[in-house]
Design an enzyme around this catalytic site. Sequence first.
Site, short mmCIF file in Angstrom:
data_model
loop_
_atom_site.label_atom_id
_atom_site.label_comp_id
_atom_site.label_asym_id
_atom_site.label_seq_id
_atom_site.Cartn_x
_atom_site.Cartn_y
_atom_site.Cartn_z
N GLU A 91 0.81 -1.21 0.00
CA GLU A 91 0.00 0.00 0.00
C GLU A 91 0.85 1.27 0.00
O GLU A 91 0.40 2.32 0.47
CB GLU A 91 -0.95 -0.01 1.19
CG GLU A 91 -2.02 -1.10 1.09
CD GLU A 91 -3.06 -0.99 2.17
OE1 GLU A 91 -4.23 -0.72 1.84
OE2 GLU A 91 -2.70 -1.17 3.35
N HIS A 110 -0.25 4.46 8.57
CA HIS A 110 -1.37 3.58 8.21
C HIS A 110 -1.38 2.44 9.21
O HIS A 110 -0.36 1.76 9.42
CB HIS A 110 -1.21 3.04 6.81
CG HIS A 110 -2.25 2.00 6.46
ND1 HIS A 110 -3.60 2.23 6.57
CD2 HIS A 110 -2.12 0.71 6.04
CE1 HIS A 110 -4.26 1.14 6.22
NE2 HIS A 110 -3.39 0.20 5.90
N HIS A 112 -4.13 -0.58 11.54
CA HIS A 112 -5.36 -1.39 11.55
C HIS A 112 -5.91 -1.50 12.97
O HIS A 112 -5.95 -2.59 13.53
CB HIS A 112 -5.05 -2.79 11.02
CG HIS A 112 -4.65 -2.83 9.59
ND1 HIS A 112 -4.42 -4.03 8.93
CD2 HIS A 112 -4.43 -1.87 8.67
CE1 HIS A 112 -4.07 -3.79 7.67
NE2 HIS A 112 -4.07 -2.49 7.50
N HIS A 178 -11.01 -1.92 7.37
CA HIS A 178 -9.59 -1.94 7.05
C HIS A 178 -8.75 -1.29 8.14
O HIS A 178 -7.90 -1.94 8.74
CB HIS A 178 -9.40 -1.22 5.71
CG HIS A 178 -8.02 -1.24 5.15
ND1 HIS A 178 -7.71 -0.79 3.89
CD2 HIS A 178 -6.83 -1.63 5.69
CE1 HIS A 178 -6.43 -0.92 3.66
NE2 HIS A 178 -5.86 -1.43 4.74
#
Length: 251
Positions: A91, A110, A112, A178
């Site tokens: 990603e 980023h 989760h 996500h």
Amino acid sequence: MDFDRDSVSRPFAEERRLVAEACRVLAARGLADGFLGHLSLRVDDERLLVRCRGPQERGLAWTTADDVHLVDLDGMPAGDAELDGWTTPHELPLHTEVLRTRPDAVAVAHAHPPAVVAADLAGLRIRPIVGAFDIPGARLAAGGVPVYKRAVLIRNRALAAEMTAAMGERPVVLLRGHGLTSAGATVAEAVLNAISVDQIARLALTIASAGGVLSNLPAEDLAELPDLGGGLNHATAWRHEIARLPHTSDL
């Protein structure tokens, strides 16, 4: 404890250490407690440092400066031997599209966080339900935390452009089913914003599970919250996050 014994001679050594520490903070806070998630730091208009995956991947909690590599906005190595045996995140476009389109963004995280994913799927928006409990978090929530509604791996620029469009000018966007993406003018800001969103999501789930009703902080209370300044909100908060990292002797 030496987290970066092999990286002291490489360019941007201090920045690599900072990215590695930030990854460990995300893991310690439970926002990325497995091997998924990553963080990047822009070093100039064309290059960024990003946490990569190596042949002996152990997860974010054990990130060292050796896991952090210099690439360009297309994911190509931007230095000698930068990606020998290492791969950029699938990603990576998530990071590079934010950096391309948001001149205010220097760092992108980023992660989760389970509570963030669960709260969104339960229909609980990130809203200013707290006040002095977390003043920066209250202000962030009051400004709105948008949602990118596709539960996809953001592995190309087209999908990343959809995400950044949903994000707009806000510092954090939720990714349905996500996780989240958080941008900041510093690494600390990107990570601390993500932590605040996670805390509000946890509280929202707790309140809802207890049968409570979520309500926004009254406008007059929100207006009364002082800006305690970056020295406390960012500098002191970040020193605390680093200090509370587990002492891991084998890193």
